[in-house]
Design an enzyme around this catalytic site. Structure first.
Site, short mmCIF file in Angstrom:
data_model
loop_
_atom_site.label_atom_id
_atom_site.label_comp_id
_atom_site.label_asym_id
_atom_site.label_seq_id
_atom_site.Cartn_x
_atom_site.Cartn_y
_atom_site.Cartn_z
N CYS A 1 35.15 15.37 41.96
CA CYS A 1 34.98 14.70 43.23
C CYS A 1 33.55 14.83 43.73
CB CYS A 1 35.93 15.29 44.26
SG CYS A 1 37.63 15.42 43.67
N LEU B 1 38.14 11.61 42.66
CA LEU B 1 38.50 11.05 41.36
C LEU B 1 39.79 11.76 40.97
CD1 LEU B 1 37.64 9.20 38.95
CD2 LEU B 1 36.53 11.22 37.97
N SER B 2 40.91 11.06 41.05
CA SER B 2 42.22 11.69 40.90
C SER B 2 42.52 12.03 39.44
CB SER B 2 43.32 10.78 41.46
OG SER B 2 43.05 10.45 42.80
N ILE C 1 44.47 15.49 38.64
CA ILE C 1 45.70 16.30 38.69
C ILE C 1 46.40 16.04 40.02
CG2 ILE C 1 46.59 18.67 38.77
CD1 ILE C 1 44.35 19.48 36.88
N ASN D 1 34.94 20.31 44.57
CA ASN D 1 34.58 19.43 43.45
C ASN D 1 34.76 20.23 42.16
OD1 ASN D 1 33.35 17.70 41.60
ND2 ASN D 1 31.30 18.37 42.14
N GLY D 2 35.62 19.75 41.27
CA GLY D 2 35.79 20.44 40.00
C GLY D 2 37.25 20.62 39.63
N GLU D 3 37.47 21.56 38.72
CA GLU D 3 38.82 21.87 38.26
C GLU D 3 38.97 23.38 38.10
OE1 GLU D 3 40.99 19.55 38.05
OE2 GLU D 3 39.86 17.69 37.73
N SER E 1 33.55 18.03 26.03
CA SER E 1 32.30 18.00 25.28
C SER E 1 31.90 19.43 24.90
CB SER E 1 31.21 17.33 26.12
OG SER E 1 30.05 17.10 25.36
N GLY E 2 30.85 19.54 24.08
CA GLY E 2 30.51 20.84 23.48
C GLY E 2 29.35 21.57 24.10
#
Length: 635
Positions: A2, A50-51, A53, A74-76, A356-357
C-alpha cells in the site's frame, strides 16, 4: 502492499482533509483498489490499498476495539497467523482477517517493542491517543520506504517523497551533501534524500514523536556471528529455512508469480515455488550475447511455468526513463532500474504479486568483489610500513599493467570499498561546479566509516557484506525494487530478506560463503538438485544493460543536450561533462556510468526541484532530533 501518509500538526489548527487527499492522490499507483482516511484534530492519516490478503475486509486506517489506537501499514507480515494465535490466547479479539491488525494488538501487548515480533516487510504509522504519541517503524532490511519531514510546525510521514513535497507548503532545495554522495554511490545513502529537510527512516529503526520532539532509534541490526559448523548441517539449514520463507511469502488471496533472470537467486525462488504450484514467470533481456532471456527461457521450460519475456529495444528503454526517474523519488543511477520498470510492467499484466531474489548476494556473499581479499592476500600480509612505502611509491609511477592491483592491495578496505558502485571519486573536484564544495562535506569513504566502525573485529569479506547490507541494499537494490514494482501496482516480495534466513546466513563461516573460485559457495551447494545445473554455477550478470554502445553516437548527444538544458550547471561543471562525453564517443574510455549518473540527475532535477520551485542551494538543519547515539548521520 500500500501507500501510507500521515500529517501531525504542532499547532492547534485542525488538519485540512484536502492535504491528506492530495497526498493520497499522488500515489494511486501504490494502491488503486481502495483508499481510507482518518482525522482527529491535529493528526490525520490517509491510505492507498493494493488488496492482497483479506481483499474484501482489512480496510485501513484500522483502529483497536476501544478506538484509542489507529494505524496504517505498507507491506506484509508473513508470520501474522502465528502471532494472531498467540494474541488471541492472551485475550485479544480480531475484527479482520488481515495481517495489519496484528500490529495493533502487538502494540497493546508490548508497546514499541512490538517490532521485535514481526517477520516481514513493512513501514507503519501508529497514533496512540492515550499518550498523544506517533510511533512509526521500518522493516529490518528497508524493503519498504519511509520518508518524513520534521520541523517546528509539523511531522509529515509518507511512502513517497513526492507526496511530502506536494503538501509541505515550503520551498525545497537540493541538499549539497547528498549531491556529493550521489555522484559517488549512484544513489543517496539513507537517511538523507536529495531534498533538503526530507529524510528516510533507516532500516531496522523506529520513530517516536511526542510533545513536538522526535526520537529515532535502532531496534535491529544485521549482525554477523560466524561459528564453526558442519558443512552438511549448514546446507540443510539454508535449504529448509529458505523453503519456509518462500512458502510464507506465497501467502496471497490473489494471483502471484516470480521474476526469473539467468542467475541462481531468482531461479532458486522460482524452483522452490514450483514445488507448491504452477505460476507465471517473467524475464527481460537485451539483444546481444548477454541476453538473459536465453537462459531464463530454458529454466522456465525445465520448471514448467507460464513464462513471459520481453526483449527490450533501445527506443523502449529510453522511452521508459522519465517514468522511472519520476517513480523513484530520489535519483538512483542504476541502469537496471529502467529494465526493472519494464519487467514490472510486463508482470503487472498477469499477476498482482511477484517473488524475486534480491538480498541473496548480501547475505551469502554473491558479489565478485568479495573475492578480492583472496587475490591481494600476499601483498596484504606485508608489514604495514612496507605496504605504505609501496603504495606511496607506485601511485606516482606512470600507468603500467598491474599498477591498479598494487594500489588496491596496499589500500585498507575502509579506503577502497564503499559498495558495488563507485562513480565519481578522484575526479569529484573536477565535476563539481564549486571546487571548494568537496572539502566542505563528508565524502563517501568518511560516510562509510561509521559502518566499518561497527564491524572492526570481522574479516574483510564480512565487512564488505555489512557495508552492502547497510548502504547498497536499501539505497539501491530495494529502493528501485519497491518503486519500479509499485509504479505498476505490483507487490514485490523478497524471501531471501527474511530475518530467519539472515539468522542462518549470519552464522556461516566466511570460508563457506566465498572462496577464490566461487561466490555464494555454500548456498550453491545447498541448492544442488533444486536449481537446474545450467544456472547453478553461472556467474552473476545483473541486468547487463548495453549503455556503453547506446551512449555513443546520436543517443549520447541527446543525453548531453538534456544535461546541458536542465540547469544542472548550477551544481556541475558542464565543461568537464562535455569532456567526458567526447572521451566516451571515441571508444577509448568507458564513461557510460558517469554519463548515466549525470543524465539521471538532470532528469530528476527537472521533475522534482524545478516542479516544486526549488532553487535555493542551502544546508539542511535538523532540530529537536535525538538519534540513538549517532547524530553524525544528520550533521
Amino acid at each position: 502492499m500500500c501507500g501510507i501518509n500521515s500529517y501531525l500538526s504542532f499547532s492547534n489548527q485542525s488538519i485540512n482533509p484536502t492535504i491528506l487527499q492530495q497526498m493520497s492522490d499522488n500515489m494511486i499507483h501504490r494502491g488503486p483498489d481502495d483508499e481510507g482516511f482518518w482525522i482527529e484534530k491535529t493528526i490525520g492519516m490517509s491510505f492507498r490499498r493494493l488488496s492482497i490478503i483479506d481483499t474484501e475486509g482489512a480496510q485501513q486506517p484500522i483502529l483497536n476495539e476501544n478506538e484509542t489506537i489507529v494505524m496504517i501499514c505498507n507491506g506484509e507480515i508473513y508470520n501474522y497467523r502465528v502471532l494472531r494465535n498467540e494474541l488471541e490466547a492472551k485475550g485479544h479479539h480480531f475484527k479482520t482477517d488481515g495481517d495489519t491488525e496484528t500490529i495493533i494488538h502487538l502494540y497493546e501487548e508490548y508497546g514499541i517493542d512490538c517490532v521485535h515480533h514481526l517477520r516481514g516487510m513493512f513501514s507503519f504509522i501508529l497514533w496512540d491517543k492515550k499518550t498523544n504519541t506517533l510511533f512509526g517503524a521500518r522493516d529490518h532490511f528497508g524493503i519498504k520506504p519511509f520518508y518524513y519531514l520534521f520541523d517546528e510546525q509539523k511531522l509529515i510521514c509518507s511512502s513517497e517523497l513526492k507526496s511530502i513535497l506536494k503538501v509541505s507548503n515550503q520551498s525545497h532545495s537540493l541538499d549539497p551533501q547528498s549531491l556529493v554522495h550521489y555522484l559517488t554511490y549512484q544513489y543517496v545513502p539513507e537517511p538523507r534524500t536529495m531534498v533538503n529537510g526530507i529524510n528516510k527512516l533507516l532500516p531496522g529503526h523506529r520513530l517516536i514523536c511526542r510533545n513536538q520532539s522526535l526520537k529515532i532509534e535502532r531496534y535491529w541490526e544485521p549482525t554477523f556471528q560466524p561459528k564453526e559448523q558442519d558443512v552438511e548441517v549448514v546446507k540443510e539449514k539454508i535449504l529448509t529455512t529458505l523453503q519456509e520463507s518462500v512458502k510464507l511469502h506465497m501467502q496471497s488471496d490473489v494471483t502471484l508469480g516470480s521474476f526469473l533472470s539467468s542467475g541462481i537467486d531468482s531461479t532458486a525462488i522460482a524452483a522452490i515455488m514450483r514445488k507448491e504450484t504452477k505460476f507465471h514467470t517473467f524475464s527481460v533481456g537485451f539483444e546481444g550475447e548477454q541476453n538473459e532471456c536465453t537462459v531464463s527461457r530454458k529454466t522456465a521450460e525445465i520448471l514448467d511455468t507460464y513464462h513471459h519475456e520481453w526483449i527490450i529495444k533501445e527506443d523502449e528503454y529510453f522511452e521508459a526513463v522519465n517514468s522511472s526517474v519520476w517513480a523513484q523519488d530520489d535519483p538512483v543511477a542504476d541502469p537496471s532500474a529502467v529494465a526493472l520498470n519494464l519487467l514490472s510492467q510486463l508482470a503487472s499484466e498477469h499477476v498482482k504479486v511477484v517473488l524475486s531474489g534480491e538480498g541473496a548476494d548480501e547475505l551469502f556473499g554473491g558479489y565478485r568483489i568479495y573475492q578480492e581479499p583472496f587475490a591481494i592476500r600476499h601483498i596484504q600480509l606485508m608489514p604495514e610500513i612496507v605496504k605504505n612505502i609501496l603504495h606511496q611509491t607506485i601511485k606516482h609511477f606512470p600507468k603500467f599493467y598491474g599498477k591498479n592491483y598494487i594500489i588496491r592491495a596496499t589500500t585498507p578496505i575502509e579506503k577502497r570499498f564503499i559498495g558495488n558502485a563507485k562513480i565519481f571519486t578522484d575526479d569529484m573536484v573536477e565535476i563539481l561546479n564549486d571546487n571548494k564544495m568537496q572539502y566542505q562535506y563528508v565524502d563517501a569513504f568518511e560516510w562509510a566509516e561509521q559502518y566499518y566502525n561497527r564491524v572492526k573485529e570481522h574479516d574483510d569479506i564480512t565487512k564488505m557484506q555489512f557495508i552492502d547490507l547497510s548502504l547498497w541494499l536499501p539505497g539501491n537494490i530495494l529502493a528501485k525494487g519497491d518503486k519500479m514494482s509499485m509504479a505498476h501496482s505490483l507487490e514485490l516480495r523478497v524471501p531471501f530478506l527474511d530475518k530467519k534466513v539472515f539468522e542462518v546466513a549470519s552464522q556461516i563461516p566466511t570460508e563457506y560463503r566465498v572462496n577464490r573460485n566461487r561466490t555464494k559457495k555454500i548456498m550453491r551447494d545447498a541448492l544442488q538438485g533444486i536449481v537446474p545445473e545450467h544456472v547453478l554455477n553461472r556467474p552473476k550478470l545483473g541486468f547487463p544493460v548495453p549503455l556503453r554502445q547506446w551512449l555513443r553516437g546520436l543517443r549520447g548527444e541527446e543525453c548531453l543536450d538534456v544535461i546541458k538544458s536542465s540547469g544542472l550547471d548550477q551544481y556541475i561543471n558542464i565543461d568537464y561533462v562535455d569532456a567526458l562525453f567526447r572521451q566516451h564517443q571515441t571508444g577509448k574510455i568507458d564513461h557510460s556510468r558517469k554519463i548515466w549518473s549525470l543524465y539521471t540527475l538532470s532528469q530528476w532535477k527537472v521533475m522534482f526541484l524545478d516542479r516544486y520551485q526549488s532553487s535555493i542551494f542551502e544546508q539542511e538543519i535538523q532540530k529537536n532530533v535525538v538519534y540513538d547515539g549517532h547524530a553524525e548521520l544528520y550533521a
